[in-house]
Design a protein around this motif. Structure first.
Motif, PDB file in Angstrom:
ATOM      1  N   THR A  57     -29.638  -8.231  -8.602  1.00 16.90           N
ATOM      2  CA  THR A  57     -30.797  -8.670  -9.368  1.00 16.90           C
ATOM      3  C   THR A  57     -31.940  -8.957  -8.404  1.00 16.90           C
ATOM      4  N   VAL A  58     -33.100  -8.407  -8.692  1.00 13.27           N
ATOM      5  CA  VAL A  58     -34.260  -8.654  -7.854  1.00 13.27           C
ATOM      6  C   VAL A  58     -34.706 -10.099  -8.050  1.00 13.27           C
ATOM      7  N   CYS A  59     -34.952 -10.776  -6.975  1.00 17.79           N
ATOM      8  CA  CYS A  59     -35.411 -12.158  -7.025  1.00 17.79           C
ATOM      9  C   CYS A  59     -36.899 -12.169  -7.369  1.00 17.79           C
ATOM     10  N   ALA A  60     -37.273 -12.966  -8.357  1.00 16.56           N
ATOM     11  CA  ALA A  60     -38.664 -13.052  -8.789  1.00 16.56           C
ATOM     12  C   ALA A  60     -39.480 -14.028  -7.945  1.00 16.56           C
ATOM     13  N   LEU A  61     -38.798 -14.975  -7.275  1.00 17.89           N
ATOM     14  CA  LEU A  61     -39.482 -15.989  -6.476  1.00 17.89           C
ATOM     15  C   LEU A  61     -38.475 -16.649  -5.546  1.00 17.89           C
ATOM     16  N   LEU A  62     -38.905 -16.908  -4.307  1.00 16.85           N
ATOM     17  CA  LEU A  62     -38.125 -17.681  -3.347  1.00 16.85           C
ATOM     18  C   LEU A  62     -38.911 -18.935  -3.019  1.00 16.85           C
ATOM     19  N   VAL A  63     -38.264 -20.101  -3.171  1.00 16.10           N
ATOM     20  CA  VAL A  63     -38.852 -21.381  -2.773  1.00 16.10           C
ATOM     21  C   VAL A  63     -37.918 -21.960  -1.724  1.00 16.10           C
ATOM     22  N   THR A  64     -38.442 -22.192  -0.516  1.00 12.81           N
ATOM     23  CA  THR A  64     -37.588 -22.687   0.551  1.00 12.81           C
ATOM     24  C   THR A  64     -38.243 -23.828   1.310  1.00 12.81           C
ATOM     25  N   ASP A  65     -37.411 -24.785   1.698  1.00 17.82           N
ATOM     26  CA  ASP A  65     -37.840 -25.834   2.604  1.00 17.82           C
ATOM     27  C   ASP A  65     -37.996 -25.196   3.984  1.00 17.82           C
ATOM     28  N   TYR A  66     -38.800 -25.796   4.834  1.00 22.29           N
ATOM     29  CA  TYR A  66     -39.002 -25.258   6.184  1.00 22.29           C
ATOM     30  C   TYR A  66     -37.850 -25.655   7.113  1.00 22.29           C
ATOM     31  N   THR A  67     -37.484 -26.926   7.083  1.00 21.78           N
ATOM     32  CA  THR A  67     -36.437 -27.431   7.981  1.00 21.78           C
ATOM     33  C   THR A  67     -35.109 -27.450   7.235  1.00 21.78           C
ATOM     34  N   LEU A  68     -34.167 -26.635   7.716  1.00 20.45           N
ATOM     35  CA  LEU A  68     -32.878 -26.478   7.050  1.00 20.45           C
ATOM     36  C   LEU A  68     -31.750 -26.464   8.068  1.00 20.45           C
ATOM     37  N   PRO A  69     -30.543 -26.856   7.663  1.00 22.63           N
ATOM     38  CA  PRO A  69     -29.391 -26.702   8.552  1.00 22.63           C
ATOM     39  C   PRO A  69     -29.018 -25.222   8.654  1.00 22.63           C
ATOM     40  N   GLY A  70     -28.239 -24.876   9.655  1.00 23.35           N
ATOM     41  CA  GLY A  70     -27.789 -23.497   9.802  1.00 23.35           C
ATOM     42  C   GLY A  70     -28.561 -22.757  10.879  1.00 23.35           C
ATOM     43  N   GLN A  71     -28.349 -21.462  10.940  1.00 25.16           N
ATOM     44  CA  GLN A  71     -28.978 -20.631  11.968  1.00 25.16           C
ATOM     45  C   GLN A  71     -30.455 -20.369  11.700  1.00 25.16           C
ATOM     46  N   LEU A  72     -30.815 -20.167  10.433  1.00 25.11           N
ATOM     47  CA  LEU A  72     -32.186 -19.820  10.072  1.00 25.11           C
ATOM     48  C   LEU A  72     -32.917 -21.022   9.498  1.00 25.11           C
ATOM     49  N   ASP A  73     -34.210 -21.117   9.807  1.00 25.93           N
ATOM     50  CA  ASP A  73     -35.027 -22.118   9.120  1.00 25.93           C
ATOM     51  C   ASP A  73     -35.832 -21.410   8.033  1.00 25.93           C
ATOM     52  N   GLY A  74     -36.612 -22.161   7.293  1.00 33.25           N
ATOM     53  CA  GLY A  74     -37.361 -21.598   6.183  1.00 33.25           C
ATOM     54  C   GLY A  74     -38.398 -20.574   6.608  1.00 33.25           C
ATOM     55  N   ARG A  75     -39.028 -20.765   7.768  1.00 32.46           N
ATOM     56  CA  ARG A  75     -40.006 -19.798   8.262  1.00 32.46           C
ATOM     57  C   ARG A  75     -39.337 -18.471   8.570  1.00 32.46           C
ATOM     58  N   GLU A  76     -38.201 -18.526   9.239  1.00 31.99           N
ATOM     59  CA  GLU A  76     -37.473 -17.294   9.566  1.00 31.99           C
ATOM     60  C   GLU A  76     -37.016 -16.576   8.301  1.00 31.99           C
ATOM     61  N   LEU A  77     -36.546 -17.335   7.318  1.00 28.86           N
ATOM     62  CA  LEU A  77     -36.152 -16.731   6.044  1.00 28.86           C
ATOM     63  C   LEU A  77     -37.356 -16.072   5.379  1.00 28.86           C
ATOM     64  N   ALA A  78     -38.487 -16.758   5.357  1.00 30.00           N
ATOM     65  CA  ALA A  78     -39.699 -16.196   4.752  1.00 30.00           C
ATOM     66  C   ALA A  78     -40.101 -14.899   5.457  1.00 30.00           C
ATOM     67  N   CYS A  79     -40.029 -14.869   6.781  1.00 27.74           N
ATOM     68  CA  CYS A  79     -40.366 -13.657   7.549  1.00 27.74           C
ATOM     69  C   CYS A  79     -39.427 -12.509   7.207  1.00 27.74           C
ATOM     70  N   MET A  80     -38.140 -12.779   7.145  1.00 27.19           N
ATOM     71  CA  MET A  80     -37.160 -11.734   6.833  1.00 27.19           C
ATOM     72  C   MET A  80     -37.344 -11.208   5.413  1.00 27.19           C
ATOM     73  N   VAL A  81     -37.594 -12.111   4.480  1.00 26.42           N
ATOM     74  CA  VAL A  81     -37.797 -11.702   3.091  1.00 26.42           C
ATOM     75  C   VAL A  81     -39.057 -10.847   2.976  1.00 26.42           C
ATOM     76  N   ARG A  82     -40.134 -11.245   3.630  1.00 27.19           N
ATOM     77  CA  ARG A  82     -41.380 -10.470   3.565  1.00 27.19           C
ATOM     78  C   ARG A  82     -41.209  -9.080   4.183  1.00 27.19           C
ATOM     79  N   GLN A  83     -40.357  -8.961   5.206  1.00 23.23           N
ATOM     80  CA  GLN A  83     -40.102  -7.649   5.813  1.00 23.23           C
ATOM     81  C   GLN A  83     -39.274  -6.765   4.888  1.00 23.23           C
TER      82      GLN A  83
END
Length: 134
Positions: A57-83
């Protein structure tokens, strides 16, 4: 969450929320569901990215916090999604300062916490007005 959603445009489709604060995640999920969206919530950007890549299913919207646990933060996720999905609307939020918003890819909305429900809904609606699922 939104006692009278009649003043807002409906938000349809799948909204992916990435937020590690349980209360904030619950507020976002309830808010978007009240507006008609189908929500998937994650604590880490890593889990959200795996979900997005495996989802049919295509995601209609992504809302993410910037500071997150794990390997990726919200900025990195936003960059990957935009690519990978350049048309997918993305909102990044944080309570750690507005300078974070200067480091985001073009087309990604930034909302400083605490944001109002009106601001979140209007930002999401504005971003999604040009979004169409294939």
């Amino acid at each position: 969450m939104i006692s009278d959603a009649t003043g807002y445009e409906p938000i349809t489709g799948k909204v992916v929320i990435v937020e590690d604060d349980a209360l904030m995640q619950s507020i976002l999920v309830d808010m978007f569901m009240d507006l008609g969206a189908d929500c998937e919530a994650f604590v880490t950007a890593d889990d959200a990215l795996i979900h997005l890549m495996q989802s049919r299913t295509v995601c209609a919207l992504l809302v993410t916090d910037y500071t997150l646990p794990g390997q990726l933060d919200g900025r990195e996720l936003a960059c990957m999604v935009r690519q990978r999905w350049p048309e997918m609307p993305v909102i990044v939020t944080t309570g750690y300062g507005s300078e974070v918003g200067k480091d985001l890819p073009p087309g990604v909305a930034f909302l400083q916490k605490p944001w109002s429900i009106d601001l979140m809904v209007n930002t999401a609606s504005g971003l999604m007005s040009g979004f169409s699922t294939p």
